[in-house]
Design a protein around this motif. Structure first.
Motif, PDB file in Angstrom:
ATOM      1  N   ALA A 181     114.649  80.183  -8.816  1.00 14.81           N
ATOM      2  CA  ALA A 181     115.691  80.570  -9.765  1.00 14.81           C
ATOM      3  C   ALA A 181     117.087  80.328  -9.219  1.00 14.81           C
ATOM      4  O   ALA A 181     118.053  80.286  -9.986  1.00 14.81           O
ATOM      5  N   GLN A 182     117.246  80.198  -7.902  1.00 10.27           N
ATOM      6  CA  GLN A 182     118.574  80.011  -7.309  1.00 10.27           C
ATOM      7  C   GLN A 182     118.821  78.516  -7.098  1.00 10.27           C
ATOM      8  O   GLN A 182     118.361  77.929  -6.137  1.00 10.27           O
ATOM      9  N   MET A 183     119.542  77.938  -8.012  1.00  7.27           N
ATOM     10  CA  MET A 183     119.829  76.506  -7.960  1.00  7.27           C
ATOM     11  C   MET A 183     121.081  76.241  -7.143  1.00  7.27           C
ATOM     12  O   MET A 183     121.977  77.080  -7.046  1.00  7.27           O
ATOM     13  N   GLY A 184     121.149  75.034  -6.605  1.00  6.42           N
ATOM     14  CA  GLY A 184     122.336  74.606  -5.877  1.00  6.42           C
ATOM     15  C   GLY A 184     122.368  75.142  -4.469  1.00  6.42           C
ATOM     16  O   GLY A 184     121.633  76.043  -4.086  1.00  6.42           O
ATOM     17  N   GLY A 185     123.220  74.532  -3.658  1.00 15.87           N
ATOM     18  CA  GLY A 185     123.373  74.974  -2.285  1.00 15.87           C
ATOM     19  C   GLY A 185     122.311  74.410  -1.382  1.00 15.87           C
ATOM     20  O   GLY A 185     121.697  73.364  -1.653  1.00 15.87           O
ATOM     21  N   VAL A 186     122.091  75.070  -0.278  1.00  8.98           N
ATOM     22  CA  VAL A 186     121.122  74.609   0.724  1.00  8.98           C
ATOM     23  C   VAL A 186     119.720  74.706   0.140  1.00  8.98           C
ATOM     24  O   VAL A 186     119.362  75.715  -0.474  1.00  8.98           O
ATOM     25  N   PRO A 187     118.891  73.646   0.289  1.00  8.78           N
ATOM     26  CA  PRO A 187     117.532  73.682  -0.268  1.00  8.78           C
ATOM     27  C   PRO A 187     116.660  74.741   0.416  1.00  8.78           C
ATOM     28  O   PRO A 187     116.799  75.009   1.602  1.00  8.78           O
ATOM     29  N   VAL A 188     115.775  75.333  -0.373  1.00  4.45           N
ATOM     30  CA  VAL A 188     114.867  76.376   0.121  1.00  4.45           C
ATOM     31  C   VAL A 188     113.449  75.829   0.059  1.00  4.45           C
ATOM     32  O   VAL A 188     112.971  75.410  -1.005  1.00  4.45           O
ATOM     33  N   HIS A 189     112.785  75.830   1.206  1.00  6.51           N
ATOM     34  CA  HIS A 189     111.396  75.390   1.285  1.00  6.51           C
ATOM     35  C   HIS A 189     110.511  76.634   1.349  1.00  6.51           C
ATOM     36  O   HIS A 189     110.679  77.484   2.222  1.00  6.51           O
ATOM     37  N   VAL A 190     109.571  76.711   0.414  1.00 15.13           N
ATOM     38  CA  VAL A 190     108.753  77.917   0.259  1.00 15.13           C
ATOM     39  C   VAL A 190     107.308  77.596   0.614  1.00 15.13           C
ATOM     40  O   VAL A 190     106.764  76.571   0.184  1.00 15.13           O
ATOM     41  N   HIS A 191     106.705  78.485   1.374  1.00 19.81           N
ATOM     42  CA  HIS A 191     105.279  78.379   1.702  1.00 19.81           C
ATOM     43  C   HIS A 191     104.668  79.764   1.512  1.00 19.81           C
ATOM     44  O   HIS A 191     105.084  80.727   2.172  1.00 19.81           O
ATOM     45  N   VAL A 192     103.696  79.886   0.608  1.00 14.56           N
ATOM     46  CA  VAL A 192     103.096  81.189   0.336  1.00 14.56           C
ATOM     47  C   VAL A 192     101.588  81.088   0.333  1.00 14.56           C
ATOM     48  O   VAL A 192     101.027  80.020   0.029  1.00 14.56           O
ATOM     49  N   ASP A 193     100.911  82.183   0.672  1.00 18.29           N
ATOM     50  CA  ASP A 193      99.457  82.299   0.557  1.00 18.29           C
ATOM     51  C   ASP A 193      99.115  82.921  -0.793  1.00 18.29           C
ATOM     52  O   ASP A 193      99.950  83.548  -1.434  1.00 18.29           O
ATOM     53  N   ARG A 194      97.851  82.715  -1.175  1.00 14.80           N
ATOM     54  CA  ARG A 194      97.400  83.341  -2.411  1.00 14.80           C
ATOM     55  C   ARG A 194      97.115  84.833  -2.179  1.00 14.80           C
ATOM     56  O   ARG A 194      96.729  85.246  -1.100  1.00 14.80           O
ATOM     57  N   ASP A 195      97.276  85.618  -3.251  1.00 18.37           N
ATOM     58  CA  ASP A 195      96.900  87.040  -3.266  1.00 18.37           C
ATOM     59  C   ASP A 195      97.566  87.844  -2.164  1.00 18.37           C
ATOM     60  O   ASP A 195      96.935  88.664  -1.491  1.00 18.37           O
ATOM     61  N   VAL A 196      98.857  87.616  -1.968  1.00 17.15           N
ATOM     62  CA  VAL A 196      99.621  88.477  -1.042  1.00 17.15           C
ATOM     63  C   VAL A 196     100.174  89.623  -1.901  1.00 17.15           C
ATOM     64  O   VAL A 196     101.310  89.585  -2.369  1.00 17.15           O
ATOM     65  N   THR A 197      99.348  90.619  -2.130  1.00 21.46           N
ATOM     66  CA  THR A 197      99.666  91.675  -3.084  1.00 21.46           C
ATOM     67  C   THR A 197     100.010  92.973  -2.363  1.00 21.46           C
ATOM     68  O   THR A 197      99.322  93.373  -1.422  1.00 21.46           O
ATOM     69  N   VAL A 198     101.075  93.612  -2.819  1.00 22.45           N
ATOM     70  CA  VAL A 198     101.494  94.901  -2.260  1.00 22.45           C
ATOM     71  C   VAL A 198     101.724  95.868  -3.423  1.00 22.45           C
ATOM     72  O   VAL A 198     101.834  95.466  -4.581  1.00 22.45           O
ATOM     73  N   GLN A 199     101.806  97.158  -3.071  1.00 21.56           N
ATOM     74  CA  GLN A 199     102.135  98.183  -4.057  1.00 21.56           C
ATOM     75  C   GLN A 199     103.621  98.519  -3.891  1.00 21.56           C
ATOM     76  O   GLN A 199     104.038  98.997  -2.846  1.00 21.56           O
ATOM     77  N   GLY A 200     104.433  98.265  -4.923  1.00 21.37           N
ATOM     78  CA  GLY A 200     105.857  98.505  -4.757  1.00 21.37           C
ATOM     79  C   GLY A 200     106.618  98.420  -6.055  1.00 21.37           C
ATOM     80  O   GLY A 200     106.044  98.253  -7.140  1.00 21.37           O
ATOM     81  N   ASN A 201     107.944  98.516  -5.935  1.00 24.50           N
ATOM     82  CA  ASN A 201     108.838  98.415  -7.077  1.00 24.50           C
ATOM     83  C   ASN A 201     109.381  96.990  -7.147  1.00 24.50           C
ATOM     84  O   ASN A 201     110.026  96.515  -6.200  1.00 24.50           O
ATOM     85  N   ARG A 202     109.134  96.347  -8.244  1.00 26.57           N
ATOM     86  CA  ARG A 202     109.458  94.928  -8.346  1.00 26.57           C
ATOM     87  C   ARG A 202     110.969  94.682  -8.209  1.00 26.57           C
ATOM     88  O   ARG A 202     111.393  93.777  -7.489  1.00 26.57           O
ATOM     89  N   ILE A 203     111.780  95.491  -8.886  1.00 26.50           N
ATOM     90  CA  ILE A 203     113.224  95.277  -8.859  1.00 26.50           C
ATOM     91  C   ILE A 203     113.757  95.408  -7.437  1.00 26.50           C
ATOM     92  O   ILE A 203     114.572  94.601  -6.967  1.00 26.50           O
ATOM     93  N   GLN A 204     113.277  96.419  -6.710  1.00 19.52           N
ATOM     94  CA  GLN A 204     113.764  96.627  -5.351  1.00 19.52           C
ATOM     95  C   GLN A 204     113.328  95.492  -4.425  1.00 19.52           C
ATOM     96  O   GLN A 204     114.123  95.022  -3.590  1.00 19.52           O
ATOM     97  N   LEU A 205     112.096  95.032  -4.554  1.00 20.37           N
ATOM     98  CA  LEU A 205     111.633  93.948  -3.687  1.00 20.37           C
ATOM     99  C   LEU A 205     112.360  92.641  -4.008  1.00 20.37           C
ATOM    100  O   LEU A 205     112.628  91.833  -3.106  1.00 20.37           O
ATOM    101  N   ILE A 206     112.658  92.414  -5.286  1.00 20.08           N
ATOM    102  CA  ILE A 206     113.460  91.232  -5.629  1.00 20.08           C
ATOM    103  C   ILE A 206     114.823  91.320  -4.980  1.00 20.08           C
ATOM    104  O   ILE A 206     115.360  90.324  -4.459  1.00 20.08           O
TER     105      ILE A 206
END
Length: 454
Positions: free
Chosen positions: A298-323
């Motif tokens: 969602a963050q366009m422009g600027g320095v490129p961001v390379h993302v690497h994620v695993d499947r099913d990395v699930t936690v119990q939390g508040n979405r707004i705060q973690l964002i």
């Protein structure tokens, strides 16, 4: 009750011993009777010195020296089916006699007196312990003395035991909000009072540290708010004093910029206050891999961001705060990165681990904890973004703690590496049973529509 019970036992035992001894002496004397001869005069060898042989009319036939010249000691004449009876006989002239009355057996009566009943009285003058109230008086005095000693001992022991509590209370009365440095005296050992004193001191230490942090926070906040307010006041004052020399539009633009910074600071302070107060927020299962991917894309422009994620990395939390945590880390990385930012979300040792790494100058080891303090901004950060509030990383760490996790700066070959660790759960909110097969997703943000590769 103890005294009465003790008296009863002693008196009963003394009385029982007198009657038992009297019965034994009477029986022995009866054994010396011989048919056809006058019964021998008894010669007592024990304290049972009153012995009499009485006929059926109550006349004394033979008596011991101590009972000679006296009338029958008692009127008790036991029947055939109950030949031995105990009696205490008191006389009008004073004194009492304790005795056992024994009826001769029918065979002895027939052989010695042709069937005329005869009786033997064996006894003694009632002992002083039974005849007087000396035992009761001594017992009562002993009970009173013992009660007094026990009460005095309890009072002394209780006073000594409560002395530490009095010292704790006196010290607590002296403690005020303006001076929380006092500590209550701690008794030695592992007693309840010692544990109470240690707990009180630990509570006072935490309270003192909390008050110090609050004062530092108030002081720092006042300073951070005073600077933009002073700048705003100066700009507006210049516009009023020198209307011909100051461009009003420029002044308004600068005032709006300063107002936005003040608004940002106030909003961050409110968020920080709510986190520190522990306000309850709704938690739900969150896939960190998807969250990191969405926010990075969602963050366009600027320095490129390379993302690497695993499947099913699930936690119990508040979405707004973690964002907010991830956005703060990503914004911090953008300020310091030169050409590249890497963001990962993976499973490791039962935890969800999110990392954001830039290829900038990095953070010196001595500053790795300081950057999480409120309003702390390193020189490089001030140069790159002078309008920041300095609360982003502090808020991020508090959010991590509210989710039972941690946020730290860890070693990296180049640049700064922020690592967020949270307890890992599956989508149902239970601990995971096994690791899922990881898949790699890459997002490269180069100011265009992100490209996805598996």
């Amino acid at each position: 009750m103890i005294g009465a019970g003790l008296d009863f036992l002693v008196l009963d035992r003394a009385q029982e011993q007198v009657f038992q001894q009297a019965q034994r002496v009477a029986t022995n004397w009866l054994g010396s009777f011989q048919p056809g001869s006058t019964p021998p005069r008894p010669i007592p060898k024990t304290r049972i010195n009153l012995l009499q042989l009485i006929d059926s009319h109550g006349r004394v036939v033979v008596a011991s020296a101590a009972a000679a010249g006296r009338s029958a000691l008692s009127t008790v004449m036991p029947p055939v089916d109950d030949r031995i009876q105990d009696d205490t006989q008191c006389f009008p002239q004073g004194g009492c006699v304790m005795l056992s009355a024994v009826r001769l057996s029918p065979i002895e009566t027939r052989e010695l007196w042709r069937g005329v009943p005869h009786f033997v009285y064996a006894g003694m003058t009632e002992p002083p312990i039974l005849a007087t109230y000396r035992l009761e008086i001594l017992t009562g005095a002993g009970i009173l003395l013992t009660t007094g000693l026990v009460a005095g001992g309890n009072w002394w022991v209780g006073g000594r035991s409560l002395r530490p509590v009095a010292a704790i209370r006196a010290t607590m009365e002296e403690i005020t909000v303006s001076d929380l440095s006092l500590r209550v005296p701690e008794p030695s050992g592992r007693t309840e009072y010692a544990l109470l004193a240690r707990t009180a001191n630990q509570t006072l230490a935490r309270l003192e540290e909390a008050v110090k942090q609050q004062r530092r926070f108030a002081s720092t906040t006042s300073h951070e708010l005073r600077t933009p307010l002073t700048g705003l006041h100066t700009r507006l004052e210049e516009a009023v004093l020198y209307p011909d020399d100051v461009d009003p539009h420029e002044t308004i633009r600068e005032a709006l910029s300063i107002t936005r910074r003040l608004e940002t600071i106030v909003d961050d302070l409110l968020v920080l206050a709510r986190l520190r107060a522990g306000d309850a927020v709704a938690h739900e299962p969150i896939d960190l891999g998807a969250l990191v991917t969405e926010e990075a894309g969602a963050q366009m422009g600027g320095v490129p961001v390379h993302v690497h994620v695993d499947r099913d990395v699930t936690v119990q939390g508040n979405r707004i705060q973690l964002i907010r945590v991830f956005d703060n880390l990503l914004a911090n990385a953008r300020r310091h990165a030169d050409t590249r930012i890497e963001a990962t979300a993976e499973r490791a040792a039962g935890q969800a681990v999110v990392t954001v790494t830039d290829d900038g100058d990095g953070i010196a080891p001595q500053d790795r904890e300081r950057v999480f303090e409120r309003f702390v901004r390193l020189d490089a950060g001030r140069r790159r973004e002078p309008g920041g509030s300095g609360l982003g990383l502090a808020i991020s760490r508090d959010i991590a703690h509210a989710h039972n996790g941690t946020l730290r700066v860890e070693d990296s070959p180049r640049g700064a590496r922020f690592v967020l660790r949270l307890p890992l759960m599956d989508a149902t909110g239970r601990p995971p049973i096994g690791e899922a097969s990881p898949g790699a997703f890459h997002v490269v943000d180069e100011g265009q529509t992100p490209a996805w590769r598996i």
